[in-house]
Write an enzyme that holds these catalytic residues in place. Structure first.
Site, short mmCIF file in Angstrom:
data_model
loop_
_atom_site.label_atom_id
_atom_site.label_comp_id
_atom_site.label_asym_id
_atom_site.label_seq_id
_atom_site.Cartn_x
_atom_site.Cartn_y
_atom_site.Cartn_z
N PRO A 128 0.81 -1.22 0.00
CA PRO A 128 0.00 0.00 0.00
C PRO A 128 0.84 1.27 0.00
O PRO A 128 1.69 1.47 0.86
CB PRO A 128 -0.81 -0.10 1.29
CG PRO A 128 -0.58 -1.44 1.84
CD PRO A 128 0.61 -2.02 1.19
N GLU A 129 0.63 2.10 -1.01
CA GLU A 129 1.20 3.44 -1.05
C GLU A 129 0.03 4.40 -0.89
O GLU A 129 -1.07 3.99 -0.55
CB GLU A 129 1.94 3.66 -2.38
CG GLU A 129 3.00 2.59 -2.65
CD GLU A 129 3.71 2.78 -3.98
OE1 GLU A 129 3.74 3.90 -4.49
OE2 GLU A 129 4.25 1.78 -4.50
#
Length: 270
Positions: free
Chosen positions: A2-3
């Site tokens: 996850p960014e």
DNA sequence: CCGTTGCCCTGCCAGC
DNA sequence: TGCTGGCAGGGCAACG
């Protein structure tokens, strides 16, 4: 992994699912995953708290509580936050569970145990070393161009530095550099003004488009509602070793910059 | 301050 | 089939 766009998607889903709920109890199975300030008992402090708001800062999910305390969750690569109903099968690698009074629960799972759930006191400057949000008004083309000057570090490493700009990870750094036509290994300070301006817009555009598509699902990433993202279908370079560049047809190469796999086009990124 | 390196972890997969 | 080694990666500490 996850960014910013994935964390934004997770936070939006969580906001719908848990805002207004009251935490009844907390189960911590792996103590290092749940961090509290010295002298504060994580589980005890949360019992009876109501969720006021859910948001995001950089790659952190923020769960604001009515007392002013806040739960700050870093998912790192494999962390997940999932809302579950009674009887629903537990996700493998669940280390912390928040039980709500309505019998639903929030599970924090992470097979690799790199993630952390951190309890932050009101007024605590937990984010003092984070740079500006790239999708906020505080991130401007002029500010970005100014940040680059005199820097010798590769532009790819610069984009990944959370103290400079907060929220960009490996996928979107690669994609933004491709969109702007800039070689990832180039020293940040050597980038011309027009190219820096292109990169600024590429960063903003790629992040916004990825949010619109609910993020990128590589491997088995899903958001808080268990849904996959869509951006993996439009990636230009990330993970596309040997495939033709969508702009010039030249094969995508993979090198290592700042200890990260870096995918790019030798012909049209300069 | 700046830039770089190593470490934390486990699942997966290519190669033998 | 079963093993091994490499890779994936964000954040933080440590070092020069």
């Amino acid at each position: 992994m996850p960014e910013l766009p994935e964390v934004e998607t997770i936070a939006r889903g969580l906001a719908r699912a848990v805002t207004g709920k009251t935490i009844e109890s907390v189960e911590i199975r792996l103590p290092k995953m749940a961090v509290a300030p010295p002298g504060v008992d994580f589980a005890r402090a949360l019992a009876g708290e109501r969720v006021a708001e859910v948001g995001r800062r950089a790659k952190y999910v923020l769960i604001r509580l009515e007392s002013g305390r806040m739960l700050v969750t870093s998912l790192r690569m494999t962390g997940r936050l999932l809302v579950q109903r009674p009887g629903e099968t537990e996700f493998p690698g669940t280390h912390v569970v928040l039980f709500y009074t309505d019998e639903t629960r929030l599970s924090f799972a992470d097979v690799r145990t790199f993630g952390r759930m951190r309890l932050v006191e009101p007024g605590e400057a937990w984010d003092k070393s984070l740079g500006p949000e790239p999708l906020s008004a505080s991130f401007t083309p002029e500010g970005f161009i100014g940040m680059l000057s005199g820097r010798t570090t590769p532009i790819k490493a610069f984009l990944l530095d959370q103290q400079r700009i907060a929220g960009i990870g490996n996928i979107y750094a690669c994609e933004a550099l491709w969109a702007a036509g800039i070689k990832p290994g180039r020293p940040a300070g050597s980038i011309t003004k027009p190219a820096a301006r292109r990169l600024y817009h590429a960063v903003v555009d790629v992040l916004q488009r990825a949010i619109d598509m609910r993020g990128t699902s590589v491997d088995d990433y899903v958001d808080a509602e268990g849904l996959r993202g869509g951006f993996q279908n439009v990636l230009a370079v990330y993970g596309r070793l040997g495939q033709p560049c969508a702009r010039c047809g030249s094969p995508i190469v993979r090198t290592v910059i700042a200890q990260r796999g870096t995918w790019w086009c030798r012909r049209c990124q300069r």
